[in-house]
Enzyme design. Structure first.
Site, short mmCIF file in Angstrom:
data_model
loop_
_atom_site.label_atom_id
_atom_site.label_comp_id
_atom_site.label_asym_id
_atom_site.label_seq_id
_atom_site.Cartn_x
_atom_site.Cartn_y
_atom_site.Cartn_z
N SER A 1 13.09 26.72 21.26
CA SER A 1 11.68 26.77 20.85
C SER A 1 10.83 25.67 21.48
O SER A 1 9.81 25.27 20.92
CB SER A 1 11.57 26.65 19.32
N ASP B 1 22.71 14.66 21.55
CA ASP B 1 21.55 15.49 21.25
C ASP B 1 20.58 14.73 20.34
O ASP B 1 20.94 14.32 19.24
CB ASP B 1 22.03 16.77 20.56
N SER C 1 19.75 26.57 19.79
CA SER C 1 18.84 25.82 18.95
C SER C 1 18.11 26.76 17.97
O SER C 1 18.74 27.36 17.10
CB SER C 1 17.87 25.04 19.84
N PHE C 2 16.80 26.91 18.11
CA PHE C 2 16.04 27.90 17.34
C PHE C 2 16.66 29.29 17.47
O PHE C 2 16.76 30.04 16.50
CB PHE C 2 14.59 27.88 17.85
N HIS D 1 20.44 17.87 24.44
CA HIS D 1 20.21 19.16 23.80
C HIS D 1 20.38 20.33 24.77
O HIS D 1 20.67 21.45 24.34
CB HIS D 1 18.80 19.17 23.21
#
Length: 279
Positions: free
Chosen positions: A42, A232, A111-112, A260
């Protein structure tokens, strides 16, 4: 099923388009074999191509690799009045799979995109074959400074340059040229407005809204590969450790000297692990 069509813009971020409940959805579709759907993160200006371009060719050697621009991101249409949230994103993803006639797929969520993958597998488990979660959202955690910086991005070149350093362990990846490209992507008409509407302050509420009930996560029966960068700054490693506890058929690989962007900083290792897992 709506017939997709292929763009001829010359922009590599724009590939094919399919209608999903009236929303023109941009996606990449490469290779042949068992279908694998890649769900991006995101970050401001993110697209499926920006997120996955370094690994799509290798994964496509043995699979049909499909990478959509999730609703509200990239070159998927921005419908007026849409209320962004996990339910909306899950409905769009389900409609996307339906539009392409994909009954069952492997999911790779970043992630998102990991929260979106978890939402789909816990609501429609019959649609998911295997699951890969990388630096995933979806379990409770406190807002990090890194994620606050990502979701609170205000467009400027210095801010984008700073975000690239937040995303990576190796800061040589975040060049000025890359920062300019991502800033241009983040400031296309309507993009920043949509992005700002997704994760307003206080941003802890957005994390909580994308948290899946742990009882539902415990019911996941699909083999699951968890990947996380030890360093991260955006999503804590504790997220993947918790998912390892909750999902019985799961394994976790942690990358040292990695932030990340596992798929970028550790592209070769990422691709090998995912290909072996999917095989």
């Amino acid at each position: 099923m709506t017939t997709p069509h292929t763009a001829t813009s010359g922009n590599p971020e724009i590939a094919r388009t399919v209608d999903v409940a009236g929303i023109a959805t941009n996606y990449h579709d490469v290779g042949e074999g068992p279908p694998v759907v890649l769900l991006h993160g995101s970050g401001p200006g993110v697209t499926a191509w920006a997120n996955w371009r370094g690994v799509i060719p290798q994964l496509a050697e043995h699979h049909r690799v499909i990478a959509p621009d999730i609703l509200g991101f990239g070159y998927t249409a921005l419908p007026a009045g849409v209320r962004y949230g996990l339910e909306t994103w899950t409905a769009h993803l389900t409609g996307f799979l339906d539009a392409l006639g994909l009954e069952r797929v492997a999911l790779v969520g970043n992630s998102f995109g990991g929260a979106l993958a978890l939402s789909l597998v816990t609501t429609l488990p019959e649609r998911v074959d295997r699951l890969v979660l990388m630096g995933s959202v979806g379990v409770p955690f406190e807002l990090t400074e890194g994620l606050d910086a990502v979701w609170g991005f205000q467009p400027s070149l210095p801010e984008m340059r700073r975000l690239l350093d937040v995303f990576t362990y190796d800061h040589t990846i975040g060049t000025d040229d890359l920062a300019r490209l991502r800033l241009e992507a983040a400031t296309r008409p309507g993009v920043q407005e949509a992005f700002s509407a997704m994760f307003p302050s206080p941003r802890q509420r957005s994390i909580d809204a994308m948290t899946i009930d742990e009882a539902r996560i415990r019911e996941i029966g699909q083999d699951t590969l968890l990947l996380h960068g030890r360093d991260d700054q955006v999503i804590p490693l504790a997220n993947s450790l918790r998912l390892l506890e909750l999902i019985v058929p799961s394994q976790l690989h942690v990358f040292g000297r990695c932030g990340h962007w596992v798929q970028i900083e550790k592209a070769t290792e990422f691709t090998r692990l995912v290909r072996d897992f999917l095989a």
